[in-house]
Write a protein that holds these residues in place. Structure first.
Motif, PDB file in Angstrom:
ATOM      1  N   ASP A 136       0.716  -1.010   0.048  1.00 39.37           N
ATOM      2  CA  ASP A 136      -0.099  -0.155  -0.040  1.00 39.37           C
ATOM      3  C   ASP A 136       0.901   1.078  -0.120  1.00 39.37           C
ATOM      4  OD1 ASP A 136      -2.335  -1.074   0.572  1.00 39.37           O
ATOM      5  OD2 ASP A 136      -1.635  -1.821   1.991  1.00 39.37           O
ATOM      6  N   VAL A 137       2.120   1.506   0.906  1.00 39.73           N
ATOM      7  CA  VAL A 137       2.767   2.434   1.075  1.00 39.73           C
ATOM      8  C   VAL A 137       4.486   1.700   0.722  1.00 39.73           C
ATOM      9  CG1 VAL A 137       3.825   3.796   2.799  1.00 39.73           C
ATOM     10  CG2 VAL A 137       1.030   3.728   2.585  1.00 39.73           C
ATOM     11  N   VAL A 138       5.250   2.414   0.230  1.00 34.44           N
ATOM     12  CA  VAL A 138       6.287   2.809  -0.530  1.00 34.44           C
ATOM     13  C   VAL A 138       7.134   3.322   0.616  1.00 34.44           C
ATOM     14  CG1 VAL A 138       8.416   2.265  -1.115  1.00 34.44           C
ATOM     15  CG2 VAL A 138       6.734   1.147  -1.801  1.00 34.44           C
ATOM     16  N   LEU A 139       8.522   4.015   1.326  1.00 37.06           N
ATOM     17  CA  LEU A 139       8.850   4.335   2.641  1.00 37.06           C
ATOM     18  C   LEU A 139       9.968   4.771   1.184  1.00 37.06           C
ATOM     19  CD1 LEU A 139       8.498   4.536   6.372  1.00 37.06           C
ATOM     20  CD2 LEU A 139       7.969   5.883   4.645  1.00 37.06           C
ATOM     21  N   MET A 140      10.899   5.488   1.498  1.00 38.20           N
ATOM     22  CA  MET A 140      11.273   5.255   0.388  1.00 38.20           C
ATOM     23  C   MET A 140      13.141   7.004   0.365  1.00 38.20           C
ATOM     24  SD  MET A 140      12.372   4.930  -3.296  1.00 38.20           S
ATOM     25  CE  MET A 140      11.256   4.252  -3.821  1.00 38.20           C
ATOM     26  N   ASP A 141      13.895   6.439   0.854  1.00 40.52           N
ATOM     27  CA  ASP A 141      14.968   7.205   0.947  1.00 40.52           C
ATOM     28  C   ASP A 141      15.491   7.948  -0.561  1.00 40.52           C
ATOM     29  OD1 ASP A 141      16.634   8.379   2.277  1.00 40.52           O
ATOM     30  OD2 ASP A 141      18.450   6.647   1.601  1.00 40.52           O
ATOM     31  N   LEU A 142      15.975   9.062  -0.548  1.00 38.24           N
ATOM     32  CA  LEU A 142      16.049  10.230  -1.569  1.00 38.24           C
ATOM     33  C   LEU A 142      16.999   9.211  -1.892  1.00 38.24           C
ATOM     34  CD1 LEU A 142      14.277  13.500  -0.972  1.00 38.24           C
ATOM     35  CD2 LEU A 142      13.661  11.130  -2.657  1.00 38.24           C
ATOM     36  N   LEU A 143      18.389   9.925  -1.167  1.00 43.39           N
ATOM     37  CA  LEU A 143      19.942   9.203  -2.080  1.00 43.39           C
ATOM     38  C   LEU A 143      20.465   7.962  -1.835  1.00 43.39           C
ATOM     39  CD1 LEU A 143      21.734  13.331  -0.323  1.00 43.39           C
ATOM     40  CD2 LEU A 143      21.034  12.701  -3.156  1.00 43.39           C
ATOM     41  N   MET A 144      20.529   7.743  -2.653  1.00 44.10           N
ATOM     42  CA  MET A 144      20.774   6.198  -2.605  1.00 44.10           C
ATOM     43  C   MET A 144      21.652   5.994  -4.039  1.00 44.10           C
ATOM     44  SD  MET A 144      16.858   4.086  -1.701  1.00 44.10           S
ATOM     45  CE  MET A 144      16.281   5.076  -2.785  1.00 44.10           C
ATOM     46  N   THR A 176      13.906  11.843   3.438  1.00 40.81           N
ATOM     47  CA  THR A 176      14.671  13.283   3.442  1.00 40.81           C
ATOM     48  C   THR A 176      15.150  13.142   5.082  1.00 40.81           C
ATOM     49  OG1 THR A 176      14.652  14.815   2.017  1.00 40.81           O
ATOM     50  CG2 THR A 176      12.999  14.650   3.122  1.00 40.81           C
ATOM     51  N   SER A 177      16.446  14.020   4.646  1.00 39.53           N
ATOM     52  CA  SER A 177      17.108  14.660   5.733  1.00 39.53           C
ATOM     53  C   SER A 177      16.913  16.234   5.361  1.00 39.53           C
ATOM     54  CB  SER A 177      18.789  14.820   5.644  1.00 39.53           C
ATOM     55  OG  SER A 177      19.374  15.835   3.889  1.00 39.53           O
ATOM     56  N   PHE A 178      17.276  17.257   5.693  1.00 36.62           N
ATOM     57  CA  PHE A 178      16.670  18.941   5.821  1.00 36.62           C
ATOM     58  C   PHE A 178      17.423  19.422   4.571  1.00 36.62           C
ATOM     59  CE2 PHE A 178      15.604  23.093   6.683  1.00 36.62           C
ATOM     60  CZ  PHE A 178      14.534  23.683   6.855  1.00 36.62           C
ATOM     61  N   GLY A 179      18.660  18.950   3.992  1.00 35.42           N
ATOM     62  CA  GLY A 179      19.522  19.344   3.497  1.00 35.42           C
ATOM     63  C   GLY A 179      18.806  19.007   1.825  1.00 35.42           C
ATOM     64  N   GLY A 192       5.397  12.533  -8.369  1.00 34.90           N
ATOM     65  CA  GLY A 192       4.025  11.065  -7.077  1.00 34.90           C
ATOM     66  C   GLY A 192       3.950  10.894  -5.987  1.00 34.90           C
ATOM     67  N   ALA A 193       5.304  11.959  -5.073  1.00 32.85           N
ATOM     68  CA  ALA A 193       5.139  11.728  -4.146  1.00 32.85           C
ATOM     69  C   ALA A 193       4.395  11.551  -3.400  1.00 32.85           C
ATOM     70  CB  ALA A 193       6.060  11.276  -3.521  1.00 32.85           C
ATOM     71  N   ALA A 194       3.476  10.855  -2.226  1.00 28.18           N
ATOM     72  CA  ALA A 194       2.107  10.618  -1.681  1.00 28.18           C
ATOM     73  C   ALA A 194       2.400  12.193  -0.362  1.00 28.18           C
ATOM     74  CB  ALA A 194       1.128   9.838  -1.508  1.00 28.18           C
ATOM     75  N   GLY A 195       4.011  12.001  -0.049  1.00 27.28           N
ATOM     76  CA  GLY A 195       4.728  12.681   1.324  1.00 27.28           C
ATOM     77  C   GLY A 195       6.213  12.892   1.495  1.00 27.28           C
ATOM     78  N   TYR A 196       6.138  13.562   2.526  1.00 24.92           N
ATOM     79  CA  TYR A 196       7.990  13.627   3.115  1.00 24.92           C
ATOM     80  C   TYR A 196       8.214  13.366   4.834  1.00 24.92           C
ATOM     81  CZ  TYR A 196       7.353  17.994   2.274  1.00 24.92           C
ATOM     82  OH  TYR A 196       6.684  19.670   2.183  1.00 24.92           O
ATOM     83  N   LEU A 197       8.968  12.501   5.194  1.00 25.04           N
ATOM     84  CA  LEU A 197       8.851  12.588   6.469  1.00 25.04           C
ATOM     85  C   LEU A 197      10.658  13.444   6.321  1.00 25.04           C
ATOM     86  CD1 LEU A 197       7.684   9.304   7.865  1.00 25.04           C
ATOM     87  CD2 LEU A 197       7.242  11.438   8.650  1.00 25.04           C
ATOM     88  N   LEU A 198      11.333  13.594   7.575  1.00 24.88           N
ATOM     89  CA  LEU A 198      12.406  13.995   7.804  1.00 24.88           C
ATOM     90  C   LEU A 198      12.845  12.763   8.491  1.00 24.88           C
ATOM     91  CD1 LEU A 198      12.512  17.631   9.107  1.00 24.88           C
ATOM     92  CD2 LEU A 198      13.730  16.905   6.747  1.00 24.88           C
ATOM     93  N   LYS A 199      13.632  12.103   8.449  1.00 24.28           N
ATOM     94  CA  LYS A 199      14.765  11.480   9.496  1.00 24.28           C
ATOM     95  C   LYS A 199      14.892  11.015  10.315  1.00 24.28           C
ATOM     96  CE  LYS A 199      17.488   9.313   4.768  1.00 24.28           C
ATOM     97  NZ  LYS A 199      18.910   8.486   4.506  1.00 24.28           N
ATOM     98  N   ASP A 200      14.659  12.265  10.861  1.00 22.83           N
ATOM     99  CA  ASP A 200      14.814  12.038  12.490  1.00 22.83           C
ATOM    100  C   ASP A 200      13.322  12.455  13.204  1.00 22.83           C
ATOM    101  OD1 ASP A 200      14.292  14.904  11.434  1.00 22.83           O
ATOM    102  OD2 ASP A 200      15.706  15.518  13.349  1.00 22.83           O
ATOM    103  N   ALA A 201      12.260  11.697  12.451  1.00 23.65           N
ATOM    104  CA  ALA A 201      10.565  11.798  12.966  1.00 23.65           C
ATOM    105  C   ALA A 201      10.427  11.342  13.904  1.00 23.65           C
ATOM    106  CB  ALA A 201       9.820  12.070  11.438  1.00 23.65           C
ATOM    107  N   GLU A 202       9.942  11.689  15.081  1.00 26.07           N
ATOM    108  CA  GLU A 202       9.458  10.519  15.850  1.00 26.07           C
ATOM    109  C   GLU A 202       8.292   9.186  14.968  1.00 26.07           C
ATOM    110  OE1 GLU A 202      10.535  10.327  18.807  1.00 26.07           O
ATOM    111  OE2 GLU A 202      11.508  12.488  18.234  1.00 26.07           O
ATOM    112  N   PRO A 203       8.918   7.664  15.796  1.00 24.32           N
ATOM    113  CA  PRO A 203       8.068   6.926  15.240  1.00 24.32           C
ATOM    114  C   PRO A 203       6.192   7.155  15.326  1.00 24.32           C
ATOM    115  CG  PRO A 203       9.836   6.051  17.242  1.00 24.32           C
ATOM    116  CD  PRO A 203       9.479   7.205  16.681  1.00 24.32           C
ATOM    117  N   GLU A 204       5.820   8.074  15.760  1.00 24.26           N
ATOM    118  CA  GLU A 204       4.413   8.225  15.756  1.00 24.26           C
ATOM    119  C   GLU A 204       4.297   9.112  15.031  1.00 24.26           C
ATOM    120  OE1 GLU A 204       6.069   9.141  18.157  1.00 24.26           O
ATOM    121  OE2 GLU A 204       5.530   7.444  19.171  1.00 24.26           O
ATOM    122  N   GLU A 205       5.339   9.809  13.919  1.00 23.00           N
ATOM    123  CA  GLU A 205       5.151  10.568  12.491  1.00 23.00           C
ATOM    124  C   GLU A 205       5.070   9.988  11.859  1.00 23.00           C
ATOM    125  OE1 GLU A 205       5.916  14.969  10.549  1.00 23.00           O
ATOM    126  OE2 GLU A 205       6.487  14.213  12.288  1.00 23.00           O
TER     127      GLU A 205
END
Length: 224
Positions: free
Chosen positions: A59-67, A92-95, A107-120
């Motif tokens: 349903d969802v793919v959590l995708m790193d950007l720099l690979m 992602t990282s803030f930079g 086409g991404a449905a959203g983004y998170l910082l890598k230091d996000a809390e587990p709940e986020e």
């Protein structure tokens, strides 16, 4: 009746990051990790294989950007084209704000910082699965600031315009630029004009000096 669990694939070139995300997800009763990939190319292949075998897609793919091999932006675009029902949330990282903008365009449905809390992280996965968009507030503010800032400087150049700037700085004329980039001379001339306008420069010499200052090319070594 229990709601079906949200199927998730983790994509990151760092195994320790994938292990951490998996360990967290396994504590959430509504999340199920159904696969992992170490880069974008492997992620696209994983989804293709599941589709070929008739297995349920995530349903969802959590995708790193720099690979390596295929980055998160290219992989997001490939997944969105082949499997539009699969939602991608980029990590992602803030930079990496410029890449976030590209990922959203892909086409991404959203983004998170890598230091996000587990709940986020869980909230972003659930939002994407529900067809909603989850945006990190800090990155959203930076994206908005950049979008409303004057379109000048290196950040305003497209990847092709950066290539053109490098070739101009190396002393190549429009004809040679066109040959190297396999484009028409007229298109090369247009690219050069756009580069000069965006960088607020008036000559190729200024462009060369600008490229050296910004690290686009290294200055020529002076003979002894």
């Amino acid at each position: 009746m229990t709601a079906p669990r949200i199927r998730v694939v983790l994509v990151d070139d760092h195994a320790v990051v994938r292990r951490g995300l998996r360990a967290f997800a396994e504590t959430e009763p509504d999340l199920e990790i159904v696969g992992e990939a170490e880069d974008g190319e492997a992620a696209v292949a994983l989804l293709r294989e599941r589709a070929t075998l008739g297995e349920p897609l995530p349903d969802v793919v959590l995708m790193d950007l720099l690979m390596p091999r295929m980055d998160g932006v290219a992989a997001t675009a490939a997944i969105a084209a082949a499997h539009p029902e699969v939602k991608v949330v980029v990590l992602t990282s803030f930079g990496e704000v410029e890449r976030v903008h590209a990922a959203l365009a892909a086409g991404a449905a959203g983004y998170l910082l890598k230091d996000a809390e587990p709940e986020e992280v869980a909230a972003a996965i659930r939002a994407a699965a529900a067809g909603e968009v989850h945006l990190d507030a800090g990155v959203a503010r930076e994206l908005t600031r950049r979008m409303t800032a004057p379109h000048t400087g290196m950040g305003s150049l497209t990847p092709r315009e950066r290539e053109v700037l490098a070739l101009v700085a190396q002393g190549h004329g429009n004809r040679e630029i066109a040959r190297r980039l396999v484009i028409s001379e007229r298109t090369a001339r247009t690219h050069v004009s756009n580069v000069l306008a965006k960088l607020q420069l008036t000559s190729r010499t200024q462009a060369a000096l600008y490229a050296i200052r910004e690290g686009v090319i290294t200055p020529p070594t002076q003979p002894l």
